[in-house]
Design an enzyme around this catalytic site. Structure first.
Site, mmCIF file in Angstrom:
data_model
loop_
_atom_site.group_PDB
_atom_site.id
_atom_site.type_symbol
_atom_site.label_atom_id
_atom_site.label_comp_id
_atom_site.label_asym_id
_atom_site.label_seq_id
_atom_site.Cartn_x
_atom_site.Cartn_y
_atom_site.Cartn_z
ATOM 1 N N LYS A 172 2.501 -3.404 6.657
ATOM 2 C CA LYS A 172 2.502 -3.552 5.400
ATOM 3 C C LYS A 172 4.173 -3.504 5.259
ATOM 4 C CE LYS A 172 -1.565 -4.097 3.445
ATOM 5 N NZ LYS A 172 -1.945 -5.290 2.738
ATOM 6 N N SER A 181 0.885 -1.482 0.050
ATOM 7 C CA SER A 181 0.128 0.118 0.083
ATOM 8 C C SER A 181 0.848 1.228 -0.054
ATOM 9 C CB SER A 181 -0.909 0.075 1.185
ATOM 10 O OG SER A 181 -1.540 1.347 1.489
ATOM 11 N N TYR A 191 -1.461 -0.178 10.744
ATOM 12 C CA TYR A 191 -2.046 -0.762 9.554
ATOM 13 C C TYR A 191 -0.807 -0.736 8.731
ATOM 14 C CZ TYR A 191 -3.453 -1.121 4.860
ATOM 15 O OH TYR A 191 -3.412 -1.521 3.666
HETATM 16 C C1 WQD Z 1 -9.362 9.492 1.125
HETATM 17 C C2 WQD Z 1 -9.714 11.066 1.227
HETATM 18 C C3 WQD Z 1 -9.738 11.766 3.507
HETATM 19 C C4 WQD Z 1 -13.720 9.622 4.228
HETATM 20 C C5 WQD Z 1 -6.741 4.493 2.876
HETATM 21 C C6 WQD Z 1 -5.606 3.849 3.449
HETATM 22 C C7 WQD Z 1 -4.744 3.246 2.485
HETATM 23 C C8 WQD Z 1 -5.490 2.583 1.551
HETATM 24 C C9 WQD Z 1 -6.601 3.494 0.949
HETATM 25 C C10 WQD Z 1 -5.468 0.402 1.815
HETATM 26 C C11 WQD Z 1 -8.712 11.762 2.390
HETATM 27 C C12 WQD Z 1 -11.243 12.077 2.740
HETATM 28 C C13 WQD Z 1 -12.294 9.951 3.455
HETATM 29 C C14 WQD Z 1 -14.602 10.292 4.469
HETATM 30 C C15 WQD Z 1 -13.418 12.315 3.816
HETATM 31 N N1 WQD Z 1 -6.039 1.388 1.688
HETATM 32 N N2 WQD Z 1 -12.321 11.589 3.605
HETATM 33 N N3 WQD Z 1 -14.635 11.732 4.246
HETATM 34 O O1 WQD Z 1 -6.830 7.552 3.733
HETATM 35 O O2 WQD Z 1 -6.190 8.144 1.572
HETATM 36 O O3 WQD Z 1 -6.241 5.705 2.364
HETATM 37 O O4 WQD Z 1 -7.539 4.092 1.993
HETATM 38 O O5 WQD Z 1 -4.312 0.059 1.508
HETATM 39 O O6 WQD Z 1 -3.810 2.563 3.032
HETATM 40 O O7 WQD Z 1 -4.906 4.692 4.463
HETATM 41 O O8 WQD Z 1 -8.369 6.856 2.119
HETATM 42 O O9 WQD Z 1 -10.727 7.082 1.374
HETATM 43 O O10 WQD Z 1 -10.058 7.147 3.780
HETATM 44 O O11 WQD Z 1 -9.456 9.160 2.274
HETATM 45 O O12 WQD Z 1 -13.374 13.563 3.634
HETATM 46 O O13 WQD Z 1 -15.698 10.004 4.859
HETATM 47 O O14 WQD Z 1 -10.983 11.591 1.515
HETATM 48 O O15 WQD Z 1 -9.724 12.901 4.297
HETATM 49 O O16 WQD Z 1 -8.520 13.025 1.873
HETATM 50 P P1 WQD Z 1 -6.917 7.147 2.578
HETATM 51 P P2 WQD Z 1 -9.857 7.468 2.523
#
Ligand code: WQD
Length: 336
Positions: free
Chosen positions: A151, A123, A147
């Site tokens: 990885k 990841s 997490y």
């Molecule tokens: C994306 C953007 C949030 C939810 C995670 C893991 C990573 C990978 C992908 C596995 C950010 C914003 C999110 C919400 C929001 N997974 N957001 N409201 O954090 O980039 O990555 O998932 O491998 O390892 O860390 O993904 O979808 O949580 O967030 O505003 O309800 O959306 O702040 O900018 P992230 P995400």
């Protein structure tokens, strides 16, 4: 080629099984079903028209792993693992045991059976706090949450193994943000409980399961102030695994490759694109930043192009259209 897929009933695992079957590979899958449904396997059989043997099996069941690997496989694609960042902060030991010890058990069983081709679901989280994008594979790694730490630990296990023993071919595929669904709308993302990730929450809001999307912060140094991420269509991601499988013998030891589109989209851009796909305005509210989030991260996808001859082909519009088709047809996912 006979391929074993761990975590086969999960979001990316089931899509990858489908693409492997369509490409003519023989596939056996297993999963402990702790965070997925076997209905996805049934639907992959329907969509592919091919046999797909599936077993309920846990990475901590060493005897079960040894028995299965002894059947003989040409390669293993390893998706099985816990992947909720927030949960990993509360239960670090559970994540270490399942993700790290579980992978060590899998590798031991592979060694025993003489199988030395491994594709691992890593990841972009291993890049930790990213100051500047695009990010290539030489970016320093660090664990910003348990997490991500698992990885990193598995990657280091693979690097050490490949240094100690000849004959290993290990592809560490670093995913950015997987979204979307198979165009059939029959398989897709079905997170347990309230989704942490943006796209499933947006689409669940569109089908009425939430009142509004909470936008975590609008004061980031980005064009519209909201977080920017590299979203990659799950079908493109699955095809990236196929490309790695076809080139796995070119991996001398263990090597990391980014699987990303190479461009970022903001939270508001995603909500706008999802609203267009759903044909309705998806409500949102601006909330405080989520601890641990970075402002912007997207991939430099050059190495994947060079080494795998692979690049993403599906843009944000298609990601949203396909994710919406899945969510609308399956408002409660695969069902309780
Ligand atoms: C994306 C953007 C949030 C939810 C995670 C893991 C990573 C990978 C992908 C596995 C950010 C914003 C999110 C919400 C929001 N997974 N957001 N409201 O954090 O980039 O990555 O998932 O491998 O390892 O860390 O993904 O979808 O949580 O967030 O505003 O309800 O959306 O702040 O900018 P992230 P995400």
């Amino acid at each position: 080629m006979r391929v074993l897929v761990t975590g086969a009933s999960g979001y990316i695992g089931s899509q990858t099984c489908l693409e492997l079957l369509k490409a003519g590979f023989e596939v056996v899958g297993f999963d402990n079903l702790s965070n997925s449904s076997e209905v996805s396997i049934t639907r992959v059989r329907e969509l592919s028209g091919k046999p797909l043997r599936f077993e309920k099996l846990d990475l901590l069941d060493k005897a079960g792993l040894n028995r299965l690997l002894k059947e003989g496989f040409d390669a293993v694609i390893h998706f099985a693992g816990l992947k909720a960042v927030g949960e990993s902060v509360e239960k670090p030991e559970l994540y270490r045991k399942n993700n790290v010890e579980g992978t060590a058990n899998l590798i031991a069983a592979m060694k025993e059976a003489g199988c030395r081709r491994l594709i691992f679901s890593s990841s972009c989280t291993v890049y930790g706090e990213v100051k500047k994008s695009p990010v290539d594979e030489s970016h320093p790694r660090s664990a910003v949450n348990p997490y991500g730490g698992t990885k990193l630990a598995v990657e280091d296990m693979c690097f050490a193994l490949a240094r100690a023993e000849q004959g290993w071919h290990i592809a560490l595929l670093r995913y950015f943000n997987p979204v979307g669904a198979d165009a059939s709308g029959r398989i897709g993302e079905d997170p347990r409980g309230t989704p942490n990730n943006l796209m499933p929450y947006v689409m669940q809001t569109a089908v009425g399961r939430h009142a509004a999307v909470r936008v975590w912060g609008s004061d980031y140094p980005t064009p519209d102030g909201t977080g920017v991420r590299d979203y990659i269509h799950v079908v493109d991601l699955a095809l990236g695994h196929l490309a790695a499988l076809n080139k796995i013998d070119d991996f001398a030891g263990a090597e990391a490759v980014n699987l990303g589109a190479g461009r970022g989209y903001s939270v508001l851009e995603v909500i706008a694109a999802a609203s267009k796909a759903a044909g309705k305005k998806i409500p949102y509210e601006i909330c405080p930043r989520r601890p641990g989030d970075s402002a912007a991260i997207w991939a430099d996808p050059a190495l994947a192009k060079k080494k795998l001859g692979w690049a993403t082909r599906r843009g944000l519009e298609e990601m949203c259209a396909d994710h919406w088709r899945w969510q609308r047809a399956n408002p409660d996912g695969y069902g309780a």
